[in-house]
Design an enzyme around this catalytic site. Structure first.
Site, PDB file in Angstrom:
ATOM      1  CE1 TYR A  90      -2.362   3.296   2.479  1.00 19.27           C
ATOM      2  CE2 TYR A  90      -3.704   2.523   0.642  1.00 19.27           C
ATOM      3  CZ  TYR A  90      -3.440   3.466   1.623  1.00 19.27           C
ATOM      4  OH  TYR A  90      -4.252   4.567   1.736  1.00 19.27           O
TER       5      TYR A  90
ATOM      6  CG  ASP B  98       5.974   3.746   0.425  1.00 20.17           C
ATOM      7  OD1 ASP B  98       4.771   3.537   0.139  1.00 20.17           O
ATOM      8  OD2 ASP B  98       6.328   4.489   1.364  1.00 20.17           O
TER       9      ASP B  98
ATOM     10  CE  LYS C 223       2.481   4.824   7.951  1.00 25.18           C
ATOM     11  NZ  LYS C 223       1.136   4.644   8.492  1.00 25.18           N
TER      12      LYS C 223
HETATM   13  P1  KE4 Z   1      -0.807   8.406   4.336  1.00 27.01           P
HETATM   14  O1  KE4 Z   1      -1.309   9.080   3.084  1.00 27.01           O
HETATM   15  O2  KE4 Z   1      -1.866   7.536   4.995  1.00 27.01           O
HETATM   16  O3  KE4 Z   1      -0.126   9.361   5.317  1.00 27.01           O
HETATM   17  O4  KE4 Z   1       0.396   7.407   3.902  1.00 27.01           O
HETATM   18  C1  KE4 Z   1       0.131   6.431   2.923  1.00 27.01           C
HETATM   19  C2  KE4 Z   1       1.141   5.302   3.048  1.00 27.01           C
HETATM   20  C3  KE4 Z   1       2.160   5.217   2.107  1.00 27.01           C
HETATM   21  N1  KE4 Z   1       3.088   4.234   2.166  1.00 27.01           N
HETATM   22  C4  KE4 Z   1       3.059   3.308   3.159  1.00 27.01           C
HETATM   23  C5  KE4 Z   1       4.116   2.229   3.181  1.00 27.01           C
HETATM   24  C6  KE4 Z   1       2.040   3.349   4.155  1.00 27.01           C
HETATM   25  O5  KE4 Z   1       2.021   2.405   5.128  1.00 27.01           O
HETATM   26  C7  KE4 Z   1       1.066   4.369   4.098  1.00 27.01           C
HETATM   27  C8  KE4 Z   1      -0.061   4.471   5.110  1.00 27.01           C
HETATM   28  N2  KE4 Z   1      -0.162   3.393   6.046  1.00 27.01           N
HETATM   29  C9  KE4 Z   1      -1.489   3.095   6.527  1.00 27.01           C
HETATM   30  C10 KE4 Z   1      -1.361   1.965   7.550  1.00 27.01           C
HETATM   31  N3  KE4 Z   1      -1.031   0.736   6.944  1.00 27.01           N
HETATM   32  C11 KE4 Z   1      -2.177   4.277   7.111  1.00 27.01           C
HETATM   33  C12 KE4 Z   1      -3.379   3.943   7.980  1.00 27.01           C
HETATM   34  C13 KE4 Z   1      -4.648   4.416   7.348  1.00 27.01           C
HETATM   35  O6  KE4 Z   1      -4.814   4.241   6.112  1.00 27.01           O
HETATM   36  O7  KE4 Z   1      -5.480   4.972   8.103  1.00 27.01           O
END
Ligand code: KE4
Length: 410
Positions: A128, A221, A249
């Site tokens: 993701y 990523d 994060k």
């Molecule tokens: P955000 O747009 O949610 O800040 O980041 C996206 C993203 C990009 N790359 C990786 C490897 C990520 O894990 C994420 C976001 N992680 C999820 C949890 N697995 C966010 C939690 C959610 O979607 O509420």
């Protein structure tokens, strides 16, 4: 609010039941609005490596906010954090701050497309990278949890540029890259969005070689793994250097902050130095910068190692619990993040992860929640430790999770 949440995975779609509403957090714990306490292993999905309401972060925010909360003008804080990140991650020679991981990966992909003149790119099944259109193709995390193979609203014309391969399958990547000129290969170097899937030995090196040989850029990523799996990220842990890296994060310490960066010759293509456009009203926000700086300054290699040691003890304890209760179980950790599956064999791909006992996970999740342990409400998410998870917290968690395992088994 659709589903009553600000982000889908919070709605407990992957585990059933009604999610609780949180009132506050401190250290390793959160309290819901009914006053119930939980040991927290989600930590806002990764950012809180120092724990909730960490004093260094609160002090930095307190001091910064009194000078104003946002300017839309460069501050010294951005320069300080950019210098810190490029010192800690030598392959990140230049960095651009944005406000979410989605913006970071979306921008890195645009840059790769501009640099190569190619449109197609490759991602991995179960990884993701945020919710930009191009990435909502067989993604992990909430997309997998909700069983949304491809989100409505993503035009076929866009999705057709996304190639997908199984994680840890370099042969498929090689075949795709030979047939389709790729702008980029983007990968979570250790997959946290299908649960917790480490790379096979040599897999990341194979991606590096394929990218170099075929003129594609390699993008790590590290929004989740950055400053979690090693102080120097995937490059330190696996010895492979990506052309571009995305972060998020931890670098924001719990405030909205992400970044993309990498080779200087590529990053100089970003406006206004170059012509690849990307912008953001709150990019470089001083409060987020202050929280990130406080977090990364506190996260010394020694502290990282202490958190990793406790993570290892927790994982070992879970493995022995499963053995005691004769529950098919596999678990692993890397730095301060960890994960597990109710499955006997190791998990090497998202297909393997989906073959784990999700029903058992659901029973285990709720039995743990009952006992005041909050795990990610999905079998396709990683778990996290913080500096605030001391030996007492690990002992308490192991005791409660052992009981939860027994109850789920019954
Ligand atoms: P955000 O747009 O949610 O800040 O980041 C996206 C993203 C990009 N790359 C990786 C490897 C990520 O894990 C994420 C976001 N992680 C999820 C949890 N697995 C966010 C939690 C959610 O979607 O509420």
């Amino acid at each position: 609010m659709p589903g009553g949440v600000s982000s889908p995975v919070r709605a407990f779609g992957g585990v059933g039941g009604e999610p609780f509403v949180v009132a506050r957090g401190e250290g390793a714990r959160i309290w819901d609005v009914d006053g119930k306490a939980y040991l927290d292993f989600v930590l806002s999905w990764g950012p809180l490596v120092l724990g909730h309401a960490a004093p260094p972060v609160l002090d930095a925010l307190e001091e910064t906010m009194r000078r104003g909360t946002s300017f839309g003008i460069t501050t010294e804080l951005e320069v300080d954090l950019a210098e810190l990140i490029t010192r800690r991650l030598p392959n990140v020679e230049m960095v651009r701050f944005v406000s979410s991981g989605t913006e970071a990966t979306m921008s890195a992909l645009r840059l790769a497309r501009a640099a190569t003149g190619r449109g197609a790119f490759l991602k991995f099944d179960g990884c993701y990278h945020g919710h930009a259109d191009s990435f909502l193709v067989r993604a992990g995390s909430g997309v997998a949890t909700l069983g949304l193979p491809n989100s409505p609203g993503v035009p076929d014309a866009v999705a057709s540029l996304t190639r997908v391969a199984p994680f840890n399958d370099a042969d498929t990547v090689r075949a795709i890259a030979r047939d389709t000129p790729l702008a980029a290969i983007i990968v979570e170097p250790l997959v946290g969005n299908s649960g917790f899937i480490p790379p096979d030995a040599g897999f990341l090196q194979a991606l590096r070689t394929i990218a170099t040989d075929t003129g594609a850029l390699l993008i790590f990523d590290e929004v989740m793994t950055g400053f979690r799996i090693a102080p120097g990220g995937a490059r330190e842990r696996y010895g492979v250097t990506a052309d571009l890296t995305t972060l998020g994060k931890v670098i924001g310490g719990g405030l909205p902050l992400a970044a993309y960066g990498g080779r200087r010759d590529l990053m100089e293509m970003i406006a206004p130095q170059g012509s690849v456009y990307q912008a953001g009203t709150l990019s470089g926000n001083p409060l987020a910068m202050a929280a990130g700086l406080a977090t990364l300054h506190a996260l010394t290699p020694a502290l990282h190692d202490r958190i990793e040691a406790r993570t290892a003890r927790l994982v070992a304890g879970l493995i022995s619990s499963a053995a005691r209760h004769d529950v098919p179980f596999t678990a692993a950790h890397a730095g301060s993040m960890f994960g597990f599956f109710f499955r006997r064999e190791p998990v090497r791909s998202f297909a393997d992860a989906k073959g784990s006992d999700v029903a058992f996970f659901r029973r285990f999740f709720h039995a743990a929640l009952e006992r005041g342990v909050y795990l990610a409400p999905s079998p396709f998410e990683a778990a996290f430790m913080s500096a605030a998870h001391g030996d007492a917290e690990v002992d308490a968690a192991l005791e409660r999770l052992d009981e939860a395992m027994r109850e789920a088994r019954a």
